[in-house]
Design an enzyme around this catalytic site. Structure first.
Site, PDB file in Angstrom:
ATOM      1  N   ASP A   1       0.850  -1.195   0.000  1.00 52.72           N
ATOM      2  CA  ASP A   1       0.000   0.000   0.000  1.00 52.72           C
ATOM      3  C   ASP A   1       0.886   1.245   0.000  1.00 52.72           C
ATOM      4  OD1 ASP A   1      -2.335  -1.529   0.028  1.00 52.72           O
ATOM      5  OD2 ASP A   1      -2.345  -1.674   2.203  1.00 52.72           O
TER       6      ASP A   1
ATOM      7  N   LYS B   1       0.490  -8.100  -2.324  1.00 51.91           N
ATOM      8  CA  LYS B   1      -0.875  -7.655  -2.585  1.00 51.91           C
ATOM      9  C   LYS B   1      -0.821  -6.233  -3.139  1.00 51.91           C
ATOM     10  CE  LYS B   1      -3.975  -6.401   0.669  1.00 51.91           C
ATOM     11  NZ  LYS B   1      -4.711  -5.236   0.164  1.00 51.91           N
TER      12      LYS B   1
ATOM     13  N   ASP C   1      -6.111  -6.560  -5.079  1.00 49.76           N
ATOM     14  CA  ASP C   1      -7.173  -6.334  -4.093  1.00 49.76           C
ATOM     15  C   ASP C   1      -7.967  -5.081  -4.440  1.00 49.76           C
ATOM     16  OD1 ASP C   1      -8.710  -6.478  -1.806  1.00 49.76           O
ATOM     17  OD2 ASP C   1      -7.140  -5.730  -0.472  1.00 49.76           O
ATOM     18  N   LEU C   2      -8.938  -5.241  -5.348  1.00 47.67           N
ATOM     19  CA  LEU C   2      -9.755  -4.091  -5.732  1.00 47.67           C
ATOM     20  C   LEU C   2     -11.189  -4.213  -5.199  1.00 47.67           C
ATOM     21  CD1 LEU C   2      -8.407  -3.607  -9.377  1.00 47.67           C
ATOM     22  CD2 LEU C   2      -7.650  -2.483  -7.289  1.00 47.67           C
ATOM     23  N   LYS C   3     -11.461  -5.294  -4.509  1.00 45.82           N
ATOM     24  CA  LYS C   3     -12.757  -5.505  -3.821  1.00 45.82           C
ATOM     25  C   LYS C   3     -13.958  -5.091  -4.672  1.00 45.82           C
ATOM     26  CE  LYS C   3     -10.791  -4.891   0.795  1.00 45.82           C
ATOM     27  NZ  LYS C   3      -9.475  -4.324   0.433  1.00 45.82           N
TER      28      LYS C   3
ATOM     29  N   ASP D   1     -20.434  -4.759  -7.451  1.00 44.63           N
ATOM     30  CA  ASP D   1     -21.158  -4.087  -8.530  1.00 44.63           C
ATOM     31  C   ASP D   1     -22.234  -5.028  -9.037  1.00 44.63           C
ATOM     32  OD1 ASP D   1     -21.704  -2.367 -10.789  1.00 44.63           O
ATOM     33  OD2 ASP D   1     -19.671  -1.572 -10.524  1.00 44.63           O
TER      34      ASP D   1
ATOM     35  N   PRO E   1     -23.661  -7.991 -11.399  1.00 44.30           N
ATOM     36  CA  PRO E   1     -22.905  -9.181 -11.791  1.00 44.30           C
ATOM     37  C   PRO E   1     -22.089  -8.995 -13.071  1.00 44.30           C
ATOM     38  CG  PRO E   1     -25.073  -9.838 -11.025  1.00 44.30           C
ATOM     39  CD  PRO E   1     -25.064  -8.339 -11.035  1.00 44.30           C
ATOM     40  N   ASN E   2     -22.683  -8.417 -14.102  1.00 45.54           N
ATOM     41  CA  ASN E   2     -21.971  -8.295 -15.380  1.00 45.54           C
ATOM     42  C   ASN E   2     -20.669  -7.499 -15.248  1.00 45.54           C
ATOM     43  OD1 ASN E   2     -21.976  -8.704 -18.289  1.00 45.54           O
ATOM     44  ND2 ASN E   2     -22.192  -6.462 -18.372  1.00 45.54           N
ATOM     45  N   THR E   3     -20.724  -6.420 -14.495  1.00 43.69           N
ATOM     46  CA  THR E   3     -19.535  -5.582 -14.320  1.00 43.69           C
ATOM     47  C   THR E   3     -18.492  -6.309 -13.475  1.00 43.69           C
ATOM     48  OG1 THR E   3     -20.930  -3.644 -14.473  1.00 43.69           O
ATOM     49  CG2 THR E   3     -18.752  -3.299 -13.524  1.00 43.69           C
TER      50      THR E   3
ATOM     51  N   THR F   1     -11.996  -5.987   8.234  1.00 45.56           N
ATOM     52  CA  THR F   1     -11.390  -6.122   9.570  1.00 45.56           C
ATOM     53  C   THR F   1     -11.296  -4.777  10.305  1.00 45.56           C
ATOM     54  OG1 THR F   1      -9.321  -6.202   8.329  1.00 45.56           O
ATOM     55  CG2 THR F   1     -10.071  -8.245   9.304  1.00 45.56           C
TER      56      THR F   1
ATOM     57  N   GLN G   1      -7.141  -0.937  12.164  1.00 45.19           N
ATOM     58  CA  GLN G   1      -7.679  -2.297  12.226  1.00 45.19           C
ATOM     59  C   GLN G   1      -8.243  -2.575  13.622  1.00 45.19           C
ATOM     60  OE1 GLN G   1      -8.137  -3.854   9.601  1.00 45.19           O
ATOM     61  NE2 GLN G   1      -6.354  -4.060   8.270  1.00 45.19           N
TER      62      GLN G   1
ATOM     63  N   GLY H   1       0.518  -5.408   6.062  1.00 42.55           N
ATOM     64  CA  GLY H   1       0.938  -4.191   5.380  1.00 42.55           C
ATOM     65  C   GLY H   1       1.818  -3.329   6.249  1.00 42.55           C
ATOM     66  N   ARG H   2       1.187  -2.407   6.982  1.00 41.30           N
ATOM     67  CA  ARG H   2       1.940  -1.395   7.731  1.00 41.30           C
ATOM     68  C   ARG H   2       3.016  -1.920   8.670  1.00 41.30           C
ATOM     69  NH1 ARG H   2      -3.608   1.726   8.769  1.00 41.30           N
ATOM     70  NH2 ARG H   2      -4.233  -0.451   8.537  1.00 41.30           N
TER      71      ARG H   2
HETATM   72  O1  C5P Z   1      -1.548  -2.218   6.889  1.00 38.29           O
HETATM   73  P1  C5P Z   1      -2.393  -3.418   7.215  1.00 38.29           P
HETATM   74  O2  C5P Z   1      -1.607  -4.622   7.665  1.00 38.29           O
HETATM   75  O3  C5P Z   1      -3.563  -3.092   8.109  1.00 38.29           O
HETATM   76  O4  C5P Z   1      -2.985  -3.813   5.781  1.00 38.29           O
HETATM   77  C1  C5P Z   1      -4.025  -4.719   5.581  1.00 38.29           C
HETATM   78  C2  C5P Z   1      -4.327  -4.784   4.115  1.00 38.29           C
HETATM   79  O5  C5P Z   1      -5.377  -5.725   3.911  1.00 38.29           O
HETATM   80  C3  C5P Z   1      -4.793  -3.478   3.484  1.00 38.29           C
HETATM   81  O6  C5P Z   1      -4.269  -3.442   2.164  1.00 38.29           O
HETATM   82  C4  C5P Z   1      -6.301  -3.595   3.440  1.00 38.29           C
HETATM   83  O7  C5P Z   1      -6.859  -2.925   2.323  1.00 38.29           O
HETATM   84  C5  C5P Z   1      -6.474  -5.101   3.267  1.00 38.29           C
HETATM   85  N1  C5P Z   1      -7.739  -5.653   3.760  1.00 38.29           N
HETATM   86  C6  C5P Z   1      -8.185  -5.497   5.050  1.00 38.29           C
HETATM   87  N2  C5P Z   1      -9.376  -6.031   5.446  1.00 38.29           N
HETATM   88  C7  C5P Z   1     -10.113  -6.743   4.600  1.00 38.29           C
HETATM   89  C8  C5P Z   1      -9.651  -6.940   3.276  1.00 38.29           C
HETATM   90  C9  C5P Z   1      -8.441  -6.388   2.897  1.00 38.29           C
HETATM   91  O8  C5P Z   1      -7.491  -4.879   5.861  1.00 38.29           O
HETATM   92  N3  C5P Z   1     -11.237  -7.311   4.992  1.00 38.29           N
END
Ligand code: C5P
Length: 231
Positions: free
Chosen positions: A10, A32, A58-60, A63, A65-67, A119, A188, A208-209
């Protein structure tokens, strides 16, 4: 042994992402990529790293269904192994997505992961429409809908994995919100340590962080690796 720790890249630039990949590739099993990096580094870059590493886009998607179907197909064309959707898209979309996953995964490893409840939500911060059921029941109900569609990949917190795996043993559970006890939770809420997540049955950890914000990203990735694979 397959390394199931994925680093969430990220960050804002291709250069920073490549620096992190260079520093961490011995300690993580894949990367990711979310919107933040995709919009600066571009799709060609995603294609190029997908040739060398396991990539989770990870674009979640959430929308009609078709899109959703066309977005998943376009993501697959970039060479990525995992894509995310929201389970809230509903049974009709999930069923069609399962058929697409079957078609695409015949060509190479490819899995659609359905996000249950983010989360970053706690009971207090859940949107009003979900408040009557609460986090645990909403996660369980959404995971049930995913399971019924035939899809098996879900994203949920480490707090929920054990219960979900008891009800649906063959779900593939991806857990973000992973923290070592010495790192900050940031936004989180439903966090667990890497060890707790794997012990509860998580199949992939997304971190991530705690890695990319560390003074020494390599040391942080290594510490997380050692906390789960070398004890
Ligand atoms: O920095 P951190 O460890 O909190 O990053 C968690 C990553 O997981 C982020 O990229 C966040 O978008 C992703 N994520 C999440 N919870 C979800 C799905 C994805 O934190 N349910």
């Amino acid at each position: 042994m397959s390394n199931n720790i994925f680093l969430a890249l990220d960050v804002d630039s291709q250069q920073r992402a490549e620096e992190l990949i260079h520093q961490t590739s011995n300690w993580v099993g894949g990367y990711k990529v979310g919107p933040r990096l995709l919009f600066s580094a571009g799709t060609e870059w995603v294609k190029s790293i997908s040739n060398k590493h396991r990539v989770f886009l990870d674009l979640k998607f959430y929308d009609i269904p078709n899109t959703m179907l066309s977005s998943i197909r376009s993501s697959f064309e970039l060479g990525v192994e995992f894509v995310t959707i929201h389970a809230l898209a509903g049974p009709e979309a999930l069923k069609q997505i399962k058929e697409l996953e079957d078609e695409l995964s015949k060509k190479r490893a490819f899995k659609v992961l359905a996000v249950t409840i983010l989360t970053s939500y706690s009971e207090d911060t859940l949107p009003a429409v979900l408040k009557t059921s609460g986090v645990e029941k909403s996660v369980e109900a959404l995971a049930g809908e995913v399971f019924k569609s035939g899809l098996r990949g879900i994203v949920c917190s480490g707090v929920e994995v054990k219960n979900l795996k008891t009800v649906y043993p063959d779900l593939y559970c991806v857990t973000p919100g992973v923290r070592l006890s010495n790192s900050s939770n940031s936004d989180q809420k439903r966090v667990v340590t890497p060890r707790q997540a794997l012990d509860s049955g998580s199949d992939m950890l997304v971190v991530g962080r705690p890695i990319y914000e560390a003074d020494d990203a390599e040391a942080a990735a290594r510490q997380i690796f050692e906390s789960v694979y070398e004890k």
